[in-house]
Scaffold this active site. Structure first.
Site, mmCIF file in Angstrom:
data_model
loop_
_atom_site.group_PDB
_atom_site.id
_atom_site.type_symbol
_atom_site.label_atom_id
_atom_site.label_comp_id
_atom_site.label_asym_id
_atom_site.label_seq_id
_atom_site.Cartn_x
_atom_site.Cartn_y
_atom_site.Cartn_z
ATOM 1 N N SER A 181 31.418 -10.962 49.747
ATOM 2 C CA SER A 181 32.498 -11.837 49.264
ATOM 3 C C SER A 181 33.541 -10.962 48.580
ATOM 4 O O SER A 181 33.244 -10.271 47.604
ATOM 5 C CB SER A 181 31.946 -12.844 48.260
ATOM 6 O OG SER A 181 33.003 -13.345 47.463
ATOM 7 N N HIS A 189 33.391 -12.822 53.691
ATOM 8 C CA HIS A 189 33.493 -14.125 53.031
ATOM 9 C C HIS A 189 34.722 -14.129 52.096
ATOM 10 O O HIS A 189 34.841 -13.270 51.218
ATOM 11 C CB HIS A 189 32.199 -14.328 52.236
ATOM 12 C CG HIS A 189 32.033 -15.635 51.561
ATOM 13 N ND1 HIS A 189 31.401 -16.712 52.157
ATOM 14 C CD2 HIS A 189 32.375 -16.043 50.316
ATOM 15 C CE1 HIS A 189 31.367 -17.731 51.301
ATOM 16 N NE2 HIS A 189 31.956 -17.349 50.172
ATOM 17 N N ASP A 196 36.818 -16.367 49.378
ATOM 18 C CA ASP A 196 36.723 -17.523 48.486
ATOM 19 C C ASP A 196 38.104 -18.038 48.114
ATOM 20 O O ASP A 196 38.875 -17.348 47.451
ATOM 21 C CB ASP A 196 35.959 -17.120 47.211
ATOM 22 C CG ASP A 196 34.483 -16.911 47.505
ATOM 23 O OD1 ASP A 196 33.835 -17.878 47.937
ATOM 24 O OD2 ASP A 196 33.999 -15.774 47.329
ATOM 25 N N MET A 199 40.241 -20.816 46.114
ATOM 26 C CA MET A 199 40.112 -21.765 44.991
ATOM 27 C C MET A 199 41.497 -22.271 44.607
ATOM 28 O O MET A 199 42.463 -21.499 44.577
ATOM 29 C CB MET A 199 39.463 -21.080 43.790
ATOM 30 C CG MET A 199 38.129 -20.400 44.120
ATOM 31 S SD MET A 199 37.310 -19.806 42.638
ATOM 32 C CE MET A 199 36.032 -18.749 43.347
ATOM 33 N N HIS A 218 35.744 -19.838 52.629
ATOM 34 C CA HIS A 218 35.000 -20.800 51.820
ATOM 35 C C HIS A 218 36.018 -21.532 50.960
ATOM 36 O O HIS A 218 36.526 -20.984 49.977
ATOM 37 C CB HIS A 218 33.953 -20.047 50.971
ATOM 38 C CG HIS A 218 33.206 -20.914 50.010
ATOM 39 N ND1 HIS A 218 32.447 -20.404 48.982
ATOM 40 C CD2 HIS A 218 33.094 -22.266 49.914
ATOM 41 C CE1 HIS A 218 31.911 -21.397 48.291
ATOM 42 N NE2 HIS A 218 32.299 -22.541 48.836
ATOM 43 N N MET A 254 37.139 -23.838 48.306
ATOM 44 C CA MET A 254 36.805 -24.613 47.108
ATOM 45 C C MET A 254 38.095 -25.294 46.669
ATOM 46 O O MET A 254 38.688 -24.947 45.639
ATOM 47 C CB MET A 254 36.229 -23.675 46.032
ATOM 48 C CG MET A 254 34.794 -23.256 46.334
ATOM 49 S SD MET A 254 34.297 -21.750 45.481
ATOM 50 C CE MET A 254 34.960 -20.533 46.605
ATOM 51 N N MET A 283 25.258 -23.821 47.477
ATOM 52 C CA MET A 283 25.724 -23.052 46.312
ATOM 53 C C MET A 283 24.526 -22.777 45.402
ATOM 54 O O MET A 283 23.806 -23.702 45.019
ATOM 55 C CB MET A 283 26.788 -23.833 45.525
ATOM 56 C CG MET A 283 28.160 -23.917 46.174
ATOM 57 S SD MET A 283 28.963 -22.346 46.605
ATOM 58 C CE MET A 283 28.953 -21.441 45.049
ATOM 59 N N ASP A 318 25.018 -18.748 48.287
ATOM 60 C CA ASP A 318 26.229 -18.158 47.702
ATOM 61 C C ASP A 318 26.172 -18.289 46.191
ATOM 62 O O ASP A 318 26.231 -19.394 45.656
ATOM 63 C CB ASP A 318 27.458 -18.889 48.279
ATOM 64 C CG ASP A 318 28.770 -18.269 47.823
ATOM 65 O OD1 ASP A 318 28.746 -17.256 47.095
ATOM 66 O OD2 ASP A 318 29.826 -18.811 48.208
HETATM 67 C C1 DX5 Z 1 31.712 -18.463 43.746
HETATM 68 C C2 DX5 Z 1 31.972 -17.960 45.141
HETATM 69 C C3 DX5 Z 1 31.136 -16.818 45.559
HETATM 70 C C4 DX5 Z 1 31.223 -15.591 44.684
HETATM 71 C C5 DX5 Z 1 29.809 -15.174 44.470
HETATM 72 O O1 DX5 Z 1 32.200 -19.734 43.580
HETATM 73 O O2 DX5 Z 1 31.801 -18.983 46.113
HETATM 74 O O3 DX5 Z 1 31.332 -16.461 46.942
HETATM 75 O O4 DX5 Z 1 31.952 -14.511 45.215
HETATM 76 O O5 DX5 Z 1 29.807 -14.138 43.570
HETATM 77 P P1 DX5 Z 1 28.479 -13.381 43.130
HETATM 78 O O6 DX5 Z 1 27.852 -12.832 44.370
HETATM 79 O O7 DX5 Z 1 28.990 -12.351 42.192
HETATM 80 O O8 DX5 Z 1 27.617 -14.421 42.457
HETATM 81 ZN ZN ZN Z 2 31.889 -18.336 48.260
#
Ligand code: DX5
Ligand code: ZN
Length: 229
Positions: A17, A42, A44, A46, A78, A80, A149, A184
């Site tokens: 990620s 991956h 992320d 947001m 991903h 969010m 999650m 994740d």
């Molecule tokens: C958090 C993200 C993850 C994040 C995980 O909401 O969806 O993909 O990067 O981070 P680690 O691996 O540090 O927990």
């Molecule tokens: Zn993620």
């Protein structure tokens, strides 16, 4: 691309990620993990509403698309974000091979899944730690990947939620063996193996890889932990 995205999502893979990467040299960091063998990258996304932070959007997917494609790898977005159905086409146009949205983020999950499918991308649906696996049941037939999650979404570097190990077998039972089950949050070489035994097949890792002094070696260490069981 050597292996089509849909096939990649059916295999066992560690997906770095980029949330924890150094964005000042993002392409270089992605190249490091691609060279180490990563085939699922991956991203992320947001929006400051579904989760408090704001991160990146289609521009970053587009910026990485060529590098990832050239390595025979895939980009997984991903989302969010609230109302993900409004953003599907932008992410596909930017080069996302797979789009995962949250079951909690839209009243129109089946519609969103069909938009993604019609656009040619793979379909993923994510559930938060407090959302029961049943939220995935009506979508099971259209999913390429279900994302469980294993922390509350929004931030990297949080500790793995142990109860996830009881939830994963229930998700796997709903979906059968042909669908990817992704974990994740808080994934490293300690937490990945028990998730594998509980039914997970795709392992997202952010801080365990990109906060390490050698991201390629950190990626390889998680892969080895899965091979050793
Ligand atoms: C958090 C993200 C993850 C994040 C995980 O909401 O969806 O993909 O990067 O981070 P680690 O691996 O540090 O927990
Ligand atoms: Zn993620």
């Amino acid at each position: 691309m050597s292996t089509p995205p849909r096939e990649l999502l059916r295999g066992v893979h560690v997906a770095p990620s980029i949330l924890s990467a150094d964005f000042g040299r993002l392409r270089g960091q992605v190249e490091e993990v691609l060279a180490a063998g990563a085939r699922v990258i991956h991203v992320d996304v947001m929006d400051g509403h579904f989760v408090p932070p704001i991160t990146v959007g289609p521009l970053v997917v587009e910026a990485l698309s060529e590098t990832v494609r050239a390595a025979g790898a895939m980009l997984e977005a991903h989302l969010m974000i609230e109302r993900p159905e409004r953003q599907v086409s932008e992410f596909v146009r930017a080069g996302a091979h797979s789009i995962t949205f949250h079951a909690e983020a839209t009243a129109h999950a089946a519609y969103t899944a069909s938009l993604i499918r019609e656009s040619g991308a793979c379909v993923g649906v994510a559930v938060n730690p407090g959302t029961p696996p049943a939220a995935l049941a009506e979508l099971a037939d259209v999913l390429d990947v279900a994302l469980c999650m294993t922390v509350n979404p929004g931030w990297g570097g949080q500790p793995f939620i142990g109860r996830s190990l009881e939830k994963l077998p229930r998700i796997r039972a709903l979906l059968g063996s042909d669908t990817g089950v992704e974990v994740d949050g808080g994934i490293d070489s300690q937490t990945a193996p028990p998730c594998l035994r509980a039914g997970a097949s795709l392992f997202v890792a952010g801080s365990a890889i990109f906060h390490a002094s050698d991201p390629a070696e950190a990626y390889a260490a998680i892969v080895r932990s899965l091979q050793d069981g």
